[in-house]
Design a protein around this motif. Structure first.
Motif, mmCIF file in Angstrom:
data_model
loop_
_atom_site.group_PDB
_atom_site.id
_atom_site.type_symbol
_atom_site.label_atom_id
_atom_site.label_comp_id
_atom_site.label_asym_id
_atom_site.label_seq_id
_atom_site.Cartn_x
_atom_site.Cartn_y
_atom_site.Cartn_z
ATOM 1 N N CYS A 41 21.764 -60.898 -16.507
ATOM 2 C CA CYS A 41 21.750 -61.045 -15.051
ATOM 3 C C CYS A 41 21.483 -59.665 -14.459
ATOM 4 C CB CYS A 41 23.067 -61.603 -14.545
ATOM 5 S SG CYS A 41 23.039 -61.907 -12.763
ATOM 6 N N LEU A 42 20.588 -59.616 -13.485
ATOM 7 C CA LEU A 42 20.155 -58.334 -12.917
ATOM 8 C C LEU A 42 20.039 -58.380 -11.400
ATOM 9 C CD1 LEU A 42 17.032 -57.904 -15.236
ATOM 10 C CD2 LEU A 42 19.230 -56.757 -15.551
ATOM 11 N N ILE A 43 20.253 -57.222 -10.797
ATOM 12 C CA ILE A 43 19.773 -56.969 -9.443
ATOM 13 C C ILE A 43 18.607 -56.016 -9.646
ATOM 14 C CG2 ILE A 43 20.215 -55.919 -7.194
ATOM 15 C CD1 ILE A 43 23.163 -56.765 -7.569
ATOM 16 N N SER A 55 22.001 -53.280 -10.808
ATOM 17 C CA SER A 55 23.117 -53.832 -11.575
ATOM 18 C C SER A 55 22.522 -54.631 -12.718
ATOM 19 C CB SER A 55 23.990 -54.735 -10.690
ATOM 20 O OG SER A 55 25.041 -55.300 -11.440
ATOM 21 N N ARG A 56 23.148 -54.535 -13.877
ATOM 22 C CA ARG A 56 22.618 -55.277 -15.023
ATOM 23 C C ARG A 56 23.752 -55.689 -15.952
ATOM 24 N NH1 ARG A 56 21.900 -49.821 -16.086
ATOM 25 N NH2 ARG A 56 22.133 -49.230 -18.252
ATOM 26 N N GLN A 57 23.637 -56.902 -16.430
ATOM 27 C CA GLN A 57 24.577 -57.443 -17.400
ATOM 28 C C GLN A 57 23.798 -57.747 -18.678
ATOM 29 O OE1 GLN A 57 27.874 -57.630 -16.755
ATOM 30 N NE2 GLN A 57 27.542 -56.979 -14.633
ATOM 31 N N CYS A 58 24.247 -57.152 -19.781
ATOM 32 C CA CYS A 58 23.688 -57.398 -21.123
ATOM 33 C C CYS A 58 22.224 -56.989 -21.266
ATOM 34 C CB CYS A 58 23.897 -58.844 -21.538
ATOM 35 S SG CYS A 58 25.630 -59.225 -21.785
ATOM 36 N N ASP A 60 20.162 -53.159 -21.818
ATOM 37 C CA ASP A 60 20.292 -51.705 -21.887
ATOM 38 C C ASP A 60 19.286 -50.994 -20.992
ATOM 39 O OD1 ASP A 60 22.411 -51.808 -23.690
ATOM 40 O OD2 ASP A 60 21.080 -51.773 -25.433
ATOM 41 N N ALA A 61 18.098 -51.555 -20.847
ATOM 42 C CA ALA A 61 17.048 -50.904 -20.054
ATOM 43 C C ALA A 61 17.492 -50.770 -18.599
ATOM 44 C CB ALA A 61 15.761 -51.708 -20.128
ATOM 45 N N THR A 62 17.124 -49.652 -17.982
ATOM 46 C CA THR A 62 17.434 -49.446 -16.564
ATOM 47 C C THR A 62 16.256 -49.802 -15.667
ATOM 48 O OG1 THR A 62 16.764 -47.130 -16.717
ATOM 49 C CG2 THR A 62 19.115 -47.634 -17.046
ATOM 50 N N GLU A 63 15.090 -49.974 -16.268
ATOM 51 C CA GLU A 63 13.894 -50.330 -15.509
ATOM 52 C C GLU A 63 12.821 -50.832 -16.455
ATOM 53 O OE1 GLU A 63 11.263 -46.378 -14.894
ATOM 54 O OE2 GLU A 63 13.197 -46.338 -13.857
ATOM 55 N N PRO A 96 4.992 -59.254 -22.689
ATOM 56 C CA PRO A 96 5.773 -58.635 -23.762
ATOM 57 C C PRO A 96 7.270 -58.943 -23.644
ATOM 58 C CG PRO A 96 4.949 -56.966 -22.225
ATOM 59 C CD PRO A 96 4.305 -58.263 -21.856
ATOM 60 N N LEU A 97 7.744 -59.314 -22.447
ATOM 61 C CA LEU A 97 9.150 -59.658 -22.250
ATOM 62 C C LEU A 97 9.453 -61.087 -22.698
ATOM 63 C CD1 LEU A 97 9.665 -58.061 -18.716
ATOM 64 C CD2 LEU A 97 10.206 -57.069 -20.958
ATOM 65 N N VAL A 98 8.399 -61.866 -22.916
ATOM 66 C CA VAL A 98 8.533 -63.227 -23.444
ATOM 67 C C VAL A 98 8.279 -63.222 -24.947
ATOM 68 C CG1 VAL A 98 7.560 -65.574 -23.366
ATOM 69 C CG2 VAL A 98 7.910 -64.287 -21.243
ATOM 70 N N LYS A 99 7.238 -62.503 -25.352
ATOM 71 C CA LYS A 99 6.865 -62.451 -26.772
ATOM 72 C C LYS A 99 7.801 -61.568 -27.599
ATOM 73 C CE LYS A 99 2.337 -63.040 -27.496
ATOM 74 N NZ LYS A 99 0.922 -62.708 -27.571
ATOM 75 N N GLY A 100 8.462 -60.621 -26.919
ATOM 76 C CA GLY A 100 9.392 -59.705 -27.577
ATOM 77 C C GLY A 100 10.681 -59.605 -26.791
ATOM 78 N N GLU A 101 11.506 -58.614 -27.166
ATOM 79 C CA GLU A 101 12.784 -58.414 -26.469
ATOM 80 C C GLU A 101 12.550 -58.301 -24.976
ATOM 81 O OE1 GLU A 101 15.980 -58.316 -27.314
ATOM 82 O OE2 GLU A 101 15.602 -58.764 -29.410
ATOM 83 N N PRO A 102 13.329 -58.984 -24.173
ATOM 84 C CA PRO A 102 14.528 -59.759 -24.468
ATOM 85 C C PRO A 102 14.274 -61.250 -24.703
ATOM 86 C CG PRO A 102 14.402 -59.446 -22.117
ATOM 87 C CD PRO A 102 13.205 -58.760 -22.727
#
Length: 157
Positions: A41-43, A55-58, A60-63, A96-102
């Protein structure tokens, strides 16, 4: 976006990018994560060339770069964007966010607006499995989004 310069100016005027975490906002994203039983979950605040996470839950990336941002698509909508299965959505299947992490599968993002009405970013919930979102889910996102807007718009420095 037709009013991109004004939107970016409204975001800049908040003087919030790259600031420290906020316990009120973190409590809201934690509540959203618990309610939706989601992985992340992110803002997310959408700047000129990146999306930055206030704000980020679970996660690590900040951007992330704006060009791979789901939230860039969300802020172009009227109020929110829901993607039940990103692998089946032509806009995101190759991301890349679908094919890889997360490994994003389901996404729901509620637009967060400035006092002037410009899109700052989103409150988003992200699942690693496909998921439908009900009208009640949308209402919960809307109410949490209003709380976030109050905090963001009252933090003007």
């Amino acid at each position: 976006m037709p009013h991109e310069a004004e939107r970016l100016r409204a975001l800049e005027e908040l003087n919030i990018l790259d600031t420290e975490p906020d316990e009120h906002l973190d409590a809201i994203t934690k509540s959203a994560q618990d309610y939706f039983n989601c992985k992340i979950c992110l803002i997310s605040l959408v700047a000129e060339d990146r999306q930055w996470f206030k704000s980020r839950q679970c996660l690590d990336a900040t951007e992330t770069p704006r060009n791979v941002s789901f939230c860039t698509y969300a802020i172009a909508e009227e109020e929110y964007l829901i993607i039940p299965d990103a692998t089946k959505d032509y806009r995101f299947a190759g991301s890349p966010l679908v094919k890889g992490e997360p490994f994003i599968r389901a996404y729901a993002g509620m637009i967060l607006k400035s006092v002037q009405g410009y899109e700052l970013g989103t409150l988003c919930v992200i699942h690693d499995e496909p998921r439908e979102f009900s009208s009640q889910d949308v209402e919960v996102l809307r109410e949490l989004g209003k709380k976030i807007e109050l905090v963001l718009n009252n933090q003007r420095r």
